[in-house]
Design a protein around this motif. Structure first.
Motif, short mmCIF file in Angstrom:
data_model
loop_
_atom_site.label_atom_id
_atom_site.label_comp_id
_atom_site.label_asym_id
_atom_site.label_seq_id
_atom_site.Cartn_x
_atom_site.Cartn_y
_atom_site.Cartn_z
N GLU A 134 -11.54 28.07 -8.45
CA GLU A 134 -10.14 27.93 -9.00
C GLU A 134 -9.73 26.60 -9.61
O GLU A 134 -9.01 26.64 -10.53
N LEU A 135 -10.02 25.55 -8.72
CA LEU A 135 -9.38 24.28 -9.16
C LEU A 135 -10.16 23.64 -10.45
O LEU A 135 -11.46 23.80 -10.67
N THR A 136 -9.10 23.21 -11.29
CA THR A 136 -9.69 22.71 -12.53
C THR A 136 -10.26 21.00 -12.52
O THR A 136 -10.17 20.81 -11.19
N GLU B 216 -7.56 18.98 -11.50
CA GLU B 216 -6.83 18.89 -10.10
C GLU B 216 -7.69 18.10 -9.18
O GLU B 216 -7.34 17.50 -8.41
N SER C 118 5.66 21.85 0.38
CA SER C 118 5.28 21.83 -0.93
C SER C 118 5.00 20.47 -1.65
O SER C 118 4.32 20.55 -2.73
N VAL D 88 -0.77 20.56 -2.59
CA VAL D 88 -0.71 21.13 -3.98
C VAL D 88 -1.40 22.55 -4.00
O VAL D 88 -2.63 22.60 -3.31
N THR D 89 -1.28 23.48 -4.70
CA THR D 89 -1.96 24.54 -5.04
C THR D 89 -2.54 24.75 -6.47
O THR D 89 -1.94 24.23 -7.13
N PRO D 90 -3.20 25.73 -6.57
CA PRO D 90 -4.12 25.77 -7.78
C PRO D 90 -3.12 26.41 -8.92
O PRO D 90 -2.26 27.40 -8.46
N LYS D 91 -3.35 26.06 -10.10
CA LYS D 91 -2.71 26.32 -11.16
C LYS D 91 -3.10 27.84 -11.58
O LYS D 91 -2.57 28.80 -12.05
N ASN D 92 -4.63 28.09 -11.51
CA ASN D 92 -5.32 29.20 -11.94
C ASN D 92 -5.79 29.83 -10.51
O ASN D 92 -6.62 29.54 -10.06
#
Length: 280
Positions: free
Chosen positions: A95-97, A100, A190, A194-198
């Motif tokens: 998931e992580l770019t 990120e 929060s 950090v949580t994934p964008k995708n």
């Protein structure tokens, strides 16, 4: 009268870093502390003649160098460096770019390296000092779904700290890896996790782990940050401080579970492991 050690603490505006700074100042230690926001740092700590708040961007060598130099200019030396700044990153590896993932390494690993490189010339010249790197139990055991990149940053920090310890010990400099378990700070809030964008929905176990950390664990962690801070301050007074200091009963148990698992696998696969040598 022996001069009190001068401390340099990163990521000090909240959490464990803030607890360390407040306890040190209460004991009369000179403390330089960093945060991206010097106003937030000053507000959290308050005023004290022994306190030097510094606005620092840890990913900038220039910014870090200026902060370390300012510490020595004010207090005359630097004795204990606490690399506490860092943040959590949740998300499956897929998931992580790239952006990120690299940013997590930039702060959690390369930011620490910047501090170490800029502090060591002073410590070498003094022939003394103590570098304390705040890692995590996740730097020793990585079986946390959704935290692979974060674990990777902490594994990297553990490895470089172990190597550093052998390099600087002959120079009179101590090194300690602190591996906390779950402490009741805002680390899972929060602004720190950090949580994934995708998001890829197939990773149900990652979503479950992320939800558990953000909801069930957040605010219910068993570790007391004030006791954790006191433990870190204590080891800086030891003549022979530990290279590895795990904090929390959960960290203690997880570390042993990892060691037992490795031991069992070593023995189960010993025949194959030792069969790969060149025969005389």
């Amino acid at each position: 009268m022996e001069q009190k050690k001068v401390w340099f603490v990163t990521g000090a505006s909240k959490g464990l870093g803030l607890s360390i700074v407040k306890q040190l100042l209460a004991k009369g230690f000179p403390v330089a502390a960093t945060s991206r926001s010097v106003d937030a740092l000053s507000k959290a700590v308050g005023s004290d003649n022994n306190f030097l708040p510094l606005s620092v961007e840890l990913t900038s060598e220039k910014s870090v160098a200026a902060a370390v130099d300012a510490t020595v200019d004010k207090f005359g030396r630097i004795d204990v460096v606490v690399n506490n700044a860092g943040y959590g990153l949740a998300g499956a590896i897929e998931e992580l770019t790239d952006e990120e993932s690299r940013e997590n390494f930039n702060v959690n690993v390369f930011g620490v390296l910047n501090v170490i490189r800029k502090a060591l010339p002073y410590l070498r010249k003094q022939g003394s000092g103590h570098i304390i790197n705040i890692s995590s139990i996740a730097g020793f055991i990585g079986t946390f779904p959704g935290f692979g990149i974060y674990c990777a940053t902490k594994f990297a920090l553990d490895g470089l700290t172990e190597a550093l310890s052998t390099e600087v010990k002959p120079l009179g400099i101590h090194t300690t890896i602190v591996g906390p378990g779950y402490f009741r700070t805002n680390f899972l809030a929060s602004d720190s996790l950090v949580t994934p964008k995708n998001v890829i929905e197939e990773y149900a176990n990652v979503r479950e782990a992320q939800h558990t950390h953000q909801n069930a664990y957040n605010g219910n962690q068993p570790g007391d940050p004030e006791k954790g801070a006191a433990a870190i301050i204590r080891i800086a007074e030891e003549q022979q401080p530990p290279l590895h200091l795990f904090l929390g009963e959960d960290a203690y148990n997880l570390a042993y579970s990892k060691m037992e698992a490795i031991k069992n696998e070593l023995e189960s696969w010993k025949e194959l492991t030792v069969s790969t040598g060149i025969e005389a």
